[in-house]
Design an enzyme around this catalytic site. Structure first.
Site, PDB file in Angstrom:
ATOM      1  N   THR A 186      17.389  28.494 -67.995  1.00  0.00           N
ATOM      2  CA  THR A 186      17.925  29.155 -66.683  1.00  0.00           C
ATOM      3  C   THR A 186      16.821  30.542 -66.171  1.00  0.00           C
ATOM      4  OG1 THR A 186      19.371  30.933 -66.016  1.00  0.00           O
ATOM      5  CG2 THR A 186      19.382  30.737 -68.089  1.00  0.00           C
ATOM      6  N   GLY A 187      16.477  30.497 -64.988  1.00  0.00           N
ATOM      7  CA  GLY A 187      15.336  31.123 -64.913  1.00  0.00           C
ATOM      8  C   GLY A 187      14.737  31.297 -63.489  1.00  0.00           C
ATOM      9  N   GLY A 227      13.215  29.517 -61.040  1.00  0.00           N
ATOM     10  CA  GLY A 227      13.130  27.930 -60.948  1.00  0.00           C
ATOM     11  C   GLY A 227      11.711  27.508 -60.963  1.00  0.00           C
ATOM     12  N   ASP A 243      14.582  24.229 -60.603  1.00  0.00           N
ATOM     13  CA  ASP A 243      14.316  23.538 -61.853  1.00  0.00           C
ATOM     14  C   ASP A 243      15.386  22.741 -62.520  1.00  0.00           C
ATOM     15  OD1 ASP A 243      15.278  26.124 -62.480  1.00  0.00           O
ATOM     16  OD2 ASP A 243      14.620  25.630 -64.742  1.00  0.00           O
ATOM     17  N   THR A 295      22.761  30.116 -63.384  1.00  0.00           N
ATOM     18  CA  THR A 295      22.653  28.815 -63.704  1.00  0.00           C
ATOM     19  C   THR A 295      23.759  28.485 -65.032  1.00  0.00           C
ATOM     20  OG1 THR A 295      20.342  28.715 -63.206  1.00  0.00           O
ATOM     21  CG2 THR A 295      21.326  26.761 -64.455  1.00  0.00           C
TER      22      THR A 295
END
Lengths: 308, 308
Positions: free
Chosen positions: A227-228, A230, A207, A176
């Site tokens: 960022t991860g 989602g 997300d 992301t």
């Protein structure tokens, strides 16, 4: 002195120095520096936070190293399905798109949704149709082709592997880009853009394009881009969570960010990080993974570009 | 006595007693009563909150009076594009779909996304493909055909009127159904489903399928389902806002709901309402419009069915 601040990220995940060549590391650092410069120069010349965030994200979208725009990963059907969201903190206006293909800069389309439509979130073909009407720049499929991304996909295409084998593509999941900015008028803005997960199916949405989950801005508190993993970030309403802890519990930006990333999101199993800036120009960039591509520059000119 | 509670809504908006015939009023009240009964009986017999919320929403989806499932309004292209979201408060699991056509009960598909996939939000064709794999019940286009809905659309199709003339379809905008429940094990759940806006374009997505915006559940605080001007509810992260005011500022359910609907969402221009239940079985159903189709039944057996 006017308190301008900018922070950007290019994704978090299993990013290990031991697995990174010097050449690649230099490329990543240069890409982050470029994006930071474009956004920061805009702020320095008195430009708006929303424009600075958009400029920085456009720069990262145009760089094939990062999973957004040109560097987007392949979906299970061999196309690129991109998501983006932008929000400004003065009036809480926001625009977002999900599942769009062929759009050169999804963040620009999200901005157009915010500025030129009555809507917040447009999806897939409909969002592309709106982009066409707005003369939003498109590119043919080969613009988005990248050999590295293709090989990533080629290894697992036709399988359900994205669902079955976390470890082999853990780092893909966190691809992301994002930017958060404070301008000289005291306005905050946040922008996030992504190509999603390699081999993703079923038109899954993460997300990034969701206001409150991956992206949020509010002049009363802060601007956040996540960022991860989602799904966990959606369930944790992560970006708004940071803002609420500041507004409702008087946490500092630093306290709120650490609490959300190192405690609240981890409790439900979420991995990743975020970047955030508050109305005083403070910057926080926490992550609970091995690394996060990130950079920031504050009103004193302090520049910070890091990976691990 | 176990504290079970259920509340449901069938949308909020410009609903005036002066414009409602006795016959229609009776039909609406009967529809709400039916849905309430299905969900409440499940809770009373020891069933789970998530199942009760889903049962109540299915009943409303199957009723062509309400803008969800069978009664969904027409999009600009003459189809029905439906959104739904379900969430449980124990582990914060959630599932949602947006822009799906031909699915008999979108809330059931959302539940399958929650239970049978690693994702939270699936969209359009991909969500339908997942539904097919899960053997989720579909219906042909004529099942969703309703003369009243068709005429609503026929008056404005081919125009941008949904964008230009608010007043003429203000009530359409708020067509949503939802349910929130507390079961005898102390678990909370929320479910929301909608057919969206008449003549909607560009594959627009509203707040209903967005965790934190239209739908949220957390055993620590409350379960919430919203109905209103979706874009504002997204920007206000309304459902999670209620939960945060309870968690972070120790507001009661009633205080949190009133603050969000009568103050915070109104400040940015949002119209609508919500239903909410907390872990103690309290129920709140505030709205800032002329009316909201709503019903509730608490652990003492107190039943409440209202429109204006």
């Amino acid at each position: 002195m006017k308190k301008i601040s900018l922070a950007i990220h290019g994704g978090a995940g299993t990013i290990l120095k031991s697995e990174m060549s010097d050449t690649m590391e230099k490329k990543y650092l240069a890409g982050l520096k470029d994006a930071l410069k474009q956004g920061y120069n805009h702020l320095k010349s008195g430009g708006s936070a929303i424009e600075a965030a958009q400029l920085a994200v456009c720069s990262l979208e145009d760089n094939s190293l990062f999973n957004a725009g040109k560097g987007s990963v392949f979906s299970s059907n061999g196309t690129h399905q991109m998501d983006a969201c932008i929000m400004e903190g003065e009036k809480l206006n926001a625009g977002a798109v999900c599942g769009v293909s062929g759009i050169k800069n999804p963040i620009t389309l999200a901005r157009l949704v915010m500025d030129k439509s009555e809507h917040v979130l447009l999806s897939s073909k409909g969002a592309e149709e709106f982009g066409k009407l707005m003369k939003c720049k498109t590119e043919p499929a080969d613009y988005f082709y990248d050999e590295f991304r293709f090989k990533q996909w080629d290894r697992i295409k036709g399988s359900d592997q994205f669902q079955l084998d976390h470890s082999s593509k853990k780092s893909d999941k966190f691809g992301t880009v994002g930017a958060v900015a404070l301008d000289s008028n005291g306005n905050l803005a946040a922008a996030t853009s992504t190509g999603g997960m390699t081999n993703k199916k079923y038109d899954r949405i993460g997300d990034s394009p969701i206001v409150g989950a991956g992206t949020y801005a509010n002049n009363k508190t802060c601007a956040v881009s996540c960022t991860g993993s989602g799904e966990y970030f959606i369930r944790g309403v992560v970006a708004y969570d940071v803002s609420c802890l500041m507004e409702m519990k008087n946490y500092s930006l630093q306290q709120a960010c650490e609490e959300v990333i190192q405690n609240r999101i981890k409790k439900i199993g979420g991995d990743g990080g975020l970047i955030a800036v508050d109305k005083k120009g403070n910057i926080s960039m926490p992550f609970n993974t091995e690394g996060m591509y990130r950079a920031s520059k504050d009103y004193l000119g302090n520049e910070n570009i890091e990976i691990y």
